[in-house]
Design a protein around this motif. Structure first.
Motif, PDB file in Angstrom:
ATOM      1  N   ASN A 161      12.223  -9.975  10.367  1.00 44.55           N
ATOM      2  CA  ASN A 161      11.869 -10.426  11.711  1.00 44.55           C
ATOM      3  C   ASN A 161      12.443 -11.802  12.067  1.00 44.55           C
ATOM      4  O   ASN A 161      11.811 -12.597  12.752  1.00 44.55           O
ATOM      5  N   GLY A 162      13.631 -12.107  11.551  1.00 41.88           N
ATOM      6  CA  GLY A 162      14.263 -13.392  11.872  1.00 41.88           C
ATOM      7  C   GLY A 162      13.825 -14.542  10.988  1.00 41.88           C
ATOM      8  O   GLY A 162      14.157 -15.694  11.258  1.00 41.88           O
ATOM      9  N   PHE A 163      13.091 -14.251   9.912  1.00 42.86           N
ATOM     10  CA  PHE A 163      12.615 -15.298   9.003  1.00 42.86           C
ATOM     11  C   PHE A 163      13.329 -15.201   7.658  1.00 42.86           C
ATOM     12  O   PHE A 163      14.082 -14.278   7.396  1.00 42.86           O
ATOM     13  N   ASN A 164      13.060 -16.176   6.792  1.00 44.07           N
ATOM     14  CA  ASN A 164      13.646 -16.245   5.457  1.00 44.07           C
ATOM     15  C   ASN A 164      12.684 -15.637   4.444  1.00 44.07           C
ATOM     16  O   ASN A 164      11.507 -15.983   4.417  1.00 44.07           O
TER      17      ASN A 164
ATOM     18  N   ASP B  42       0.841  -1.179   0.000  1.00 48.55           N
ATOM     19  CA  ASP B  42       0.000   0.000   0.000  1.00 48.55           C
ATOM     20  C   ASP B  42       0.887   1.244   0.000  1.00 48.55           C
ATOM     21  O   ASP B  42       1.932   1.256   0.654  1.00 48.55           O
ATOM     22  N   ASP B  43       0.495   2.285  -0.720  1.00 50.59           N
ATOM     23  CA  ASP B  43       1.297   3.509  -0.768  1.00 50.59           C
ATOM     24  C   ASP B  43       1.239   4.311   0.525  1.00 50.59           C
ATOM     25  O   ASP B  43       2.056   5.197   0.746  1.00 50.59           O
ATOM     26  N   ASN B  44       0.277   4.009   1.387  1.00 51.52           N
ATOM     27  CA  ASN B  44       0.154   4.708   2.661  1.00 51.52           C
ATOM     28  C   ASN B  44      -0.234   3.700   3.749  1.00 51.52           C
ATOM     29  O   ASN B  44      -1.343   3.745   4.285  1.00 51.52           O
ATOM     30  N   PRO B  45       0.685   2.783   4.103  1.00 53.22           N
ATOM     31  CA  PRO B  45       0.336   1.735   5.065  1.00 53.22           C
ATOM     32  C   PRO B  45       0.179   2.284   6.482  1.00 53.22           C
ATOM     33  O   PRO B  45       0.701   3.342   6.819  1.00 53.22           O
ATOM     34  N   ASP B  46      -0.541   1.521   7.295  1.00 50.00           N
ATOM     35  CA  ASP B  46      -0.728   1.890   8.698  1.00 50.00           C
ATOM     36  C   ASP B  46       0.499   1.600   9.548  1.00 50.00           C
ATOM     37  O   ASP B  46       0.683   2.176  10.595  1.00 50.00           O
ATOM     38  N   ARG B  47       1.328   0.654   9.083  1.00 50.32           N
ATOM     39  CA  ARG B  47       2.485   0.222   9.872  1.00 50.32           C
ATOM     40  C   ARG B  47       3.449  -0.570   8.976  1.00 50.32           C
ATOM     41  O   ARG B  47       3.114  -0.918   7.855  1.00 50.32           O
ATOM     42  N   SER B  48       4.603  -0.870   9.513  1.00 49.25           N
ATOM     43  CA  SER B  48       5.558  -1.734   8.804  1.00 49.25           C
ATOM     44  C   SER B  48       5.006  -3.148   8.736  1.00 49.25           C
ATOM     45  O   SER B  48       4.159  -3.537   9.537  1.00 49.25           O
ATOM     46  N   CYS B  49       5.497  -3.921   7.784  1.00 51.71           N
ATOM     47  CA  CYS B  49       5.081  -5.314   7.617  1.00 51.71           C
ATOM     48  C   CYS B  49       6.149  -6.206   8.235  1.00 51.71           C
ATOM     49  O   CYS B  49       7.312  -6.170   7.822  1.00 51.71           O
ATOM     50  N   PHE B  50       5.775  -7.007   9.231  1.00 55.30           N
ATOM     51  CA  PHE B  50       6.683  -7.932   9.894  1.00 55.30           C
ATOM     52  C   PHE B  50       6.336  -9.348   9.455  1.00 55.30           C
ATOM     53  O   PHE B  50       5.178  -9.772   9.601  1.00 55.30           O
ATOM     54  N   LEU B  51       7.321 -10.073   8.922  1.00 59.99           N
ATOM     55  CA  LEU B  51       7.072 -11.462   8.541  1.00 59.99           C
ATOM     56  C   LEU B  51       6.738 -12.288   9.777  1.00 59.99           C
ATOM     57  O   LEU B  51       7.320 -12.096  10.843  1.00 59.99           O
ATOM     58  N   ASP B  52       5.817 -13.230   9.614  1.00 61.81           N
ATOM     59  CA  ASP B  52       5.421 -14.118  10.701  1.00 61.81           C
ATOM     60  C   ASP B  52       5.918 -15.540  10.476  1.00 61.81           C
ATOM     61  O   ASP B  52       5.771 -16.407  11.323  1.00 61.81           O
TER      62      ASP B  52
END
Length: 113
Positions: A47-50, A17-27
């Motif tokens: 976040n420590g993932f591949n 999104d061009d205006n996200p609410d927050r950063s995206c953290f891999l789960d």
């Protein structure tokens, strides 16, 4: 990614999104084709993932991936030449960079791994 869900399919293209609410953290570990980010406010955080990238990083306006956390892996596994654009990684660091592309990956600046 928009909607808090990974697009369906194998190795999807990811468009942020061009205006996200927050950063995206891999789960968990993810494999994608292209990653398109057009803003610099929020990061894609491994976040420590591949994170396996089989396509291109299409970044504008200072977009970045934060792969500096312990055990974070960025794997380039395309079937054509891939490129790491200048400034693509937060503080120019990647905890572990894996090149799994027989057609090469072009690095446009120094990275700290």
């Amino acid at each position: 990614w928009t909607g808090n869900t990974l697009p369906a399919g194998i190795d999807p293209n990811i468009i942020f999104d061009d205006n996200p609410d927050r950063s995206c953290f891999l789960d968990q570990n993810h494999s994608v084709t292209d990653i398109i980010i057009n803003q610099s406010t929020d990061l894609l955080v491994t976040n420590g993932f591949n994170l396996t990238i089989k396509g291109s990083l299409i970044f504008t306006n200072g977009a970045q991936i934060d792969a500096s956390a312990i055990n974070s892996n960025i794997e380039f596994a395309g079937t054509t030449v891939q490129s790491i654009p200048s400034g693509a990684f937060y503080i120019d660091q990647v905890y572990d960079l894996i090149i799994n592309n027989t057609n090469n990956v072009i690095l446009t600046e120094q990275l700290i791994c």
